[in-house]
Design an enzyme around this catalytic site. Structure first.
Site, PDB file in Angstrom:
ATOM      1  CE  LYS A  22       1.794  -1.859  -1.769  1.00  0.00           C
ATOM      2  NZ  LYS A  22       1.035  -1.183  -2.842  1.00  0.00           N
ATOM      3  CB  SER A  23       0.034   4.289   1.232  1.00  0.00           C
ATOM      4  OG  SER A  23      -0.800   3.267   0.780  1.00  0.00           O
ATOM      5  N   GLY A  94      -0.104   0.073  -9.215  1.00  0.00           N
ATOM      6  CA  GLY A  94      -1.203   0.989  -9.527  1.00  0.00           C
ATOM      7  C   GLY A  94      -0.972   2.350  -8.893  1.00  0.00           C
ATOM      8  NE  ARG A 122      -4.933  -2.647 -10.302  1.00  0.00           N
ATOM      9  CZ  ARG A 122      -4.317  -2.274  -9.181  1.00  0.00           C
ATOM     10  NH1 ARG A 122      -3.008  -2.459  -9.059  1.00  0.00           N
ATOM     11  NH2 ARG A 122      -4.991  -1.716  -8.209  1.00  0.00           N
ATOM     12  CB  SER A 166      -9.990   5.068  -5.320  1.00  0.00           C
ATOM     13  OG  SER A 166      -8.654   5.157  -5.770  1.00  0.00           O
ATOM     14  CG  ASP A 313      -4.550  -2.841   0.175  1.00  0.00           C
ATOM     15  OD1 ASP A 313      -5.209  -3.013  -0.872  1.00  0.00           O
ATOM     16  OD2 ASP A 313      -3.842  -1.841   0.379  1.00  0.00           O
ATOM     17  CE  LYS A 340      -7.951  -2.359  -4.320  1.00  0.00           C
ATOM     18  NZ  LYS A 340      -7.465  -0.995  -4.241  1.00  0.00           N
ATOM     19  NE  ARG A 386      -1.985  -5.367  -0.207  1.00  0.00           N
ATOM     20  CZ  ARG A 386      -0.982  -4.840   0.496  1.00  0.00           C
ATOM     21  NH1 ARG A 386      -0.452  -5.482   1.514  1.00  0.00           N
ATOM     22  NH2 ARG A 386      -0.507  -3.640   0.190  1.00  0.00           N
TER      23      ARG A 386
HETATM   24  C1  S3P Z   1      -3.438   2.883  -2.074  1.00  0.00           C
HETATM   25  C2  S3P Z   1      -4.801   2.909  -2.112  1.00  0.00           C
HETATM   26  C3  S3P Z   1      -5.629   1.703  -2.234  1.00  0.00           C
HETATM   27  C4  S3P Z   1      -4.861   0.431  -1.882  1.00  0.00           C
HETATM   28  C5  S3P Z   1      -3.501   0.391  -2.507  1.00  0.00           C
HETATM   29  C6  S3P Z   1      -2.688   1.616  -2.088  1.00  0.00           C
HETATM   30  C7  S3P Z   1      -2.717   4.163  -1.988  1.00  0.00           C
HETATM   31  O1  S3P Z   1      -6.067   1.608  -3.574  1.00  0.00           O
HETATM   32  O2  S3P Z   1      -5.597  -0.704  -2.269  1.00  0.00           O
HETATM   33  O3  S3P Z   1      -2.828  -0.775  -2.091  1.00  0.00           O
HETATM   34  O4  S3P Z   1      -1.512   4.157  -1.659  1.00  0.00           O
HETATM   35  O5  S3P Z   1      -3.338   5.212  -2.229  1.00  0.00           O
HETATM   36  P1  S3P Z   1      -7.362   2.427  -4.075  1.00  0.00           P
HETATM   37  O6  S3P Z   1      -7.125   3.842  -3.811  1.00  0.00           O
HETATM   38  O7  S3P Z   1      -7.490   2.173  -5.545  1.00  0.00           O
HETATM   39  O8  S3P Z   1      -8.494   1.834  -3.292  1.00  0.00           O
END
Ligand code: S3P
Length: 426
Positions: A22-23, A94, A122, A166, A313, A340, A386
């Site tokens: 996903k990221s 987010g 959030r 983060s 996660d 989250k 999740r």
């Molecule tokens: C993510 C970072 C994490 C993770 C989210 C995806 C990202 O959040 O929990 O599912 O893709 O950069 P945080 O950066 O707020 O910890």
């Protein structure tokens, strides 16, 4: 798919195909949009969150097409998106909202970003603050939330000490820094997932990465490239966890991201006594490989704050495993779970208690003493993907039937979750 029913399983065996990370999927679309020329993405995650990023980018004038199995992004060749005529709806994501804040902060446009009932609760000030120091202008609801309006501006580099580990905040600053005047330096809590840093280099950009700080020079030109998105380790985690819980189980997964900033869960499983084998098949731009897990008796584990970003996660799933482990499991330094898609510490506690388990929650984590018997229950997913998936795995080792409410939320990151669960437990 309002709710799903899960019954106990005698074993879990197979080779599930794990959808794209996903990221990395979000970042592929965004970097492709900013680069000069065309970007070809294969194995892009087709899920609600990634669709949110694609939809917002299209509203900003970026052309994204699916051609056979690939997504083709026609890059804008810089920070020159069009003004959106409507609100940019980031859905439940987010990552979409926070990364776009960084992308849009330096552009000559005004845009309003919003999202669903979870996303508007959030915190967004954490991203707006450094970008404001760089020269951007934000109007946040109640000073911290979406809907939020960005008035893009000419940005300048800053020295910024990150207080929260983060990757979303870090990435927003990097994306803004690339189009700012001068150098931006980020220090402090920079050791979260590093997909942005790796992708920047893959697109021909430069970044000075030292253990204590990252430096990014403004005014860089990115070049479109080909990307093959590896399987998501946070998705693979559900099957590793299920294999660890159910006697006689064995799972093997190929093409999984083995990026060290994401392997915290597999490392904790090893410390819990699970047999995990990994084999790296590619190192650049992202480490990728095969992961295999076999059932074994679990033992409790202590997770310290420094490890939390590498398994952030996977913590709800870890709580489920902890109920079946011999001894005490504690997690510290996980206060981010409270902001989250739901308050994941509360969601885990409420649902474990509904299944008859004991858990002691703390502001930044929990303590679970196992093993404990779980009984089937009605699980409140809080529309959090999740939570729905972690408690589906709990249902596999509970006595009786478990009902997961509002189970369609799994489509945010893993639309095929229940189908794959059925195949693996058949
Ligand atoms: C993510 C970072 C994490 C993770 C989210 C995806 C990202 O959040 O929990 O599912 O893709 O950069 P945080 O950066 O707020 O910890």
């Amino acid at each position: 798919m309002p709710s799903q029913r899960i019954t106990p399983s005698r074993h879990l065996k197979g080779m599930p195909v794990i959808p794209g990370d996903k990221s990395i999927s979000h970042r592929s679309l965004i970097f492709g949009a900013l680069a000069k020329g065309q970007t070809e993405i294969s194995n892009l995650l087709e899920s609600g969150d990634v669709q949110s990023t694609a939809r917002c980018l299209r509203q900003l004038g970026v052309e994204i097409q699916k051609v056979k199995a690939q997504y083709i992004v026609q890059g804008k060749g810089g920070y020159s998106f069009g003004s959106p005529s409507e609100i940019l709806d980031c859905g439940n994501s987010g990552t979409t909202m926070r990364l776009l804040m960084g992308v849009l902060a330096s552009q000559a446009l005004k845009a309003t970003l919003s999202g669903d009932s979870s996303l508007v609760k959030r915190p967004m000030k954490r991203v707006a603050d450094p970008l404001t120091l760089m020269g951007a202008r934000f109007d946040l609801t109640n000073g911290n939330f979406a809907p939020l309006t960005i008035q893009g501006n000419h940005l300048h580099g800053i020295n910024y000490e990150l207080k929260i580990a983060s990757a979303q905040i870090k990435t927003a600053i990097i994306l803004a820094a690339l189009n700012a005047e001068g150098v931006t330096q980020i220090s402090g809590e920079i050791h979260s997932r590093d997909h942005t840093e790796r992708m920047l280099t893959h697109f021909g950009g430069k970044l000075d990465s030292r253990p204590e700080a990252l430096s990014i020079m403004g005014g860089q030109e990115l070049k479109g490239n080909k990307i093959k998105v590896p399987g998501d380790p946070s998705t693979a985690a559900f099957w590793l966890g299920a294999a660890a819980l159910i006697p006689g189980s064995e799972v093997l997964m190929e093409n999984i991201s083995l990026n060290p900033s994401r392997t915290g869960f597999a490392e904790v499983l090893k410390r819990m006594n699970v047999q995990i084998k990994t084999q790296i098949t590619q190192l650049e731009p992202e480490p990728i490989g095969t992961v295999q897990a076999f059932f074994d008796d679990l033992k409790g584990v202590k997770v310290t704050p420094d490890k939390v970003p590498s398994l952030i996660d996977e913590i709800p799933l870890l709580a489920v495993l902890a109920t079946q482990a011999h001894g005490t499991t504690t997690i510290e330094g996980a206060e981010e779970l409270r902001v989250k898609e739901s308050d994941r510490l509360e969601a885990v506690a409420q649902n474990l208690r509904a299944m008859g388990a004991n858990i002691e929650t703390r502001p930044d984590g929990f303590k679970i003493v196992g093993p404990q018997k779980l009984r089937g229950a009605t699980i409140e997913s809080f529309h959090d993907h999740r939570i729905a998936m972690a408690f589906s795995i709990a249902g596999l080792v509970a006595q009786g039937e478990t009902e997961i409410k509002d189970a369609e939320c799994v489509s945010i990151s893993y639309p095929q979750f229940f189908e794959t669960l059925r195949e693996l437990t058949r």
